[in-house]
Motif scaffolding. Structure first.
Motif, PDB file in Angstrom:
ATOM      1  N   ALA A  50       0.902  -1.169   0.034  1.00  0.00           N
ATOM      2  CA  ALA A  50       0.101   0.208  -0.129  1.00  0.00           C
ATOM      3  C   ALA A  50       0.866   1.241   0.200  1.00  0.00           C
ATOM      4  O   ALA A  50       2.183   1.227   0.302  1.00  0.00           O
ATOM      5  CB  ALA A  50      -0.754   0.076   1.173  1.00  0.00           C
ATOM      6  N   ALA A  51       0.525   2.160  -0.705  1.00  0.00           N
ATOM      7  CA  ALA A  51       1.085   3.639  -0.518  1.00  0.00           C
ATOM      8  C   ALA A  51       0.698   4.473   0.599  1.00  0.00           C
ATOM      9  O   ALA A  51      -0.379   4.566   1.101  1.00  0.00           O
ATOM     10  CB  ALA A  51       0.716   4.556  -1.747  1.00  0.00           C
ATOM     11  N   TYR A  52       1.776   4.512   1.693  1.00  0.00           N
ATOM     12  CA  TYR A  52       1.565   5.122   3.006  1.00  0.00           C
ATOM     13  C   TYR A  52       1.829   6.620   2.926  1.00  0.00           C
ATOM     14  O   TYR A  52       2.413   7.343   1.948  1.00  0.00           O
ATOM     15  CB  TYR A  52       2.461   4.677   3.973  1.00  0.00           C
ATOM     16  CG  TYR A  52       2.570   3.148   3.998  1.00  0.00           C
ATOM     17  CD1 TYR A  52       1.457   2.454   4.808  1.00  0.00           C
ATOM     18  CD2 TYR A  52       3.502   2.359   3.794  1.00  0.00           C
ATOM     19  CE1 TYR A  52       1.230   1.429   4.723  1.00  0.00           C
ATOM     20  CE2 TYR A  52       3.391   0.886   3.926  1.00  0.00           C
ATOM     21  CZ  TYR A  52       2.423   0.386   4.533  1.00  0.00           C
ATOM     22  OH  TYR A  52       2.271  -1.043   4.616  1.00  0.00           O
ATOM     23  N   PRO A  53       1.060   7.380   3.753  1.00  0.00           N
ATOM     24  CA  PRO A  53       0.254   6.920   4.628  1.00  0.00           C
ATOM     25  C   PRO A  53      -1.181   6.588   4.194  1.00  0.00           C
ATOM     26  O   PRO A  53      -1.833   7.198   3.197  1.00  0.00           O
ATOM     27  CB  PRO A  53      -0.220   8.064   5.774  1.00  0.00           C
ATOM     28  CG  PRO A  53       0.052   9.435   4.717  1.00  0.00           C
ATOM     29  CD  PRO A  53       1.289   8.966   3.627  1.00  0.00           C
ATOM     30  N   VAL A  54      -1.926   5.550   4.590  1.00  0.00           N
ATOM     31  CA  VAL A  54      -3.133   5.233   4.025  1.00  0.00           C
ATOM     32  C   VAL A  54      -4.152   4.768   5.431  1.00  0.00           C
ATOM     33  O   VAL A  54      -3.736   4.280   6.467  1.00  0.00           O
ATOM     34  CB  VAL A  54      -2.931   3.953   3.212  1.00  0.00           C
ATOM     35  CG1 VAL A  54      -2.600   2.767   3.888  1.00  0.00           C
ATOM     36  CG2 VAL A  54      -4.693   3.715   2.429  1.00  0.00           C
ATOM     37  N   ILE A  55      -5.342   5.203   5.275  1.00  0.00           N
ATOM     38  CA  ILE A  55      -6.706   4.972   6.338  1.00  0.00           C
ATOM     39  C   ILE A  55      -6.726   3.468   5.946  1.00  0.00           C
ATOM     40  O   ILE A  55      -7.443   3.241   4.705  1.00  0.00           O
ATOM     41  CB  ILE A  55      -7.751   5.605   6.182  1.00  0.00           C
ATOM     42  CG1 ILE A  55      -7.308   7.119   6.488  1.00  0.00           C
ATOM     43  CG2 ILE A  55      -8.660   5.268   7.363  1.00  0.00           C
ATOM     44  CD1 ILE A  55      -8.532   8.052   6.371  1.00  0.00           C
TER      45      ILE A  55
END
Ligand SMILES: [Zn+2]
Length: 339
Positions: A50-55
């Motif tokens: 995943a591409a951070y930051p992510v909820i």
């Protein structure tokens, strides 16, 4: 309004962020429950890419707290499933009006922000109103049941046909329940006897432990014909090419899951047996069908929920789940209560 963000692998932080409706076709939804599946855990531990930051938070249900003036399908207090996947709207297929063939499906909690937050603002078209007979806990599995429905379509299994299903986690279990409803005969395979026991309690008749007798057992059950099709669910702890061995010549092998690890498969058996190989993931076209299946009790996902935790314990729930993943490569589903 609170949001919980994965800032980097293993780091979950709480923040305040305002959310408000930006267009008259949007609605604001108070999130009430969130599924904590291995998909969320793989975002948290960094393995999902995943591409951070992510909820995080792919699968969620909530109640509409405010509806834009042009909303027609939802109003204040409508209970909804917040759709987990959506077409990108930008690729060639989407631009040409064929969103159903989108090549960059956006997954909540991975490619865009998910639902681990007090409120989600979404287009009305991304919300599925829930009938009263579908409980919140059941509704959390709408995305997975949708995907299972797409797998069943892909198998095109005639009545009475044997289908070998590898992996007795939530996808394999629900897919087997759905195959029974469609009058096919699933054979659910897993090395973990506890998962098979749970599957048997869910009404799945043929459960087979993945060991050295697997081929013989499938042969016995199918009267020597082997399975017309096999489904391999990702992260199942059995070599993926085993699905070639359980499938009859000319049959279909489907690879499915919420995400795929990088695997290598020796192709010779598949080529010799003229197998059709296909992949199915991230279906959103069957959400309405999935809701119907839950209304009709065709599938019951509730036995798959191992625990309910309040959102105040979200960080602990992620850490516990990741510890289980690290130890055995798998973790049971939990529910995070947002109220
Ligand atoms: Zn697209």
């Amino acid at each position: 309004m609170k949001i919980w963000k994965v800032l980097s692998p293993g780091v979950l932080a709480e923040e305040e962020k305002p959310e408000s409706i930006q267009s008259p076709t949007q609605a604001k939804v108070k999130v009430t429950k969130l599924l904590l599946s291995s998909a969320e855990l793989r975002v948290f531990d960094g393995s999902a890419g995943a591409a951070y930051p992510v909820i995080p938070g792919r699968f969620a249900v909530g109640v509409v707290s405010e509806a834009g003036e042009d909303c027609v399908g939802v109003e204040k207090n409508t209970r909804v499933y917040i759709r987990d996947v959506a077409p990108c709207g930008r690729c060639e297929q989407c631009v040409a009006g064929h969103a159903e063939n989108c090549v960059h499906i956006c997954v909540a909690g991975v490619d865009r922000d998910g639902a681990l937050r007090d409120f989600v603002v979404a287009e009305e078209s991304a919300l599925s109103p829930l009938p009263p007979s579908v409980s919140d806990d059941k509704a959390l599995f709408i995305g997975i049941v949708s995907m299972c429905e797409a797998v069943v379509d892909g198998l095109d299994a005639a009545k009475g046909t044997h289908i070998a299903v590898f992996g007795a986690d939530e996808i394999g279990n629900l897919l087997s329940q759905l195959l029974i409803y469609r009058q096919a005969v699933p054979i659910l395979i897993d090395p973990d006897e506890d998962k098979l026991k749970l599957a048997a309690q869910c009404g799945i008749y043929y459960t087979v432990k993945a060991d050295e007798t697997l081929h013989e057992r499938i042969s016995q059950i199918t009267g020597g014909r082997m399975a017309a099709g096999s489904v391999y669910t990702s992260y199942c702890p059995v070599p993926p090419e085993t699905a070639f061995e359980t499938t009859a010549a000319g049959g279909t092998v489907v690879y499915t899951g919420l995400g795929f690890p990088s695997v290598s498969v020796p192709m010779k058996i598949a080529q010799d047996k003229r197998l059709t190989l296909t992949t199915i993931s991230n279906d959103y076209s069957n959400n309405a069908a999935a809701i119907n299946l839950l209304v009709n009790n065709a599938v019951d996902p509730t036995p798959l929920i191992a625990a309910h935790r309040p959102v105040a314990e979200a960080a602990g729930a992620f850490q516990d789940g990741c510890a289980a993943l690290k130890e055995s490569g798998r973790a049971p589903c939990g529910v995070i209560e947002m109220l």
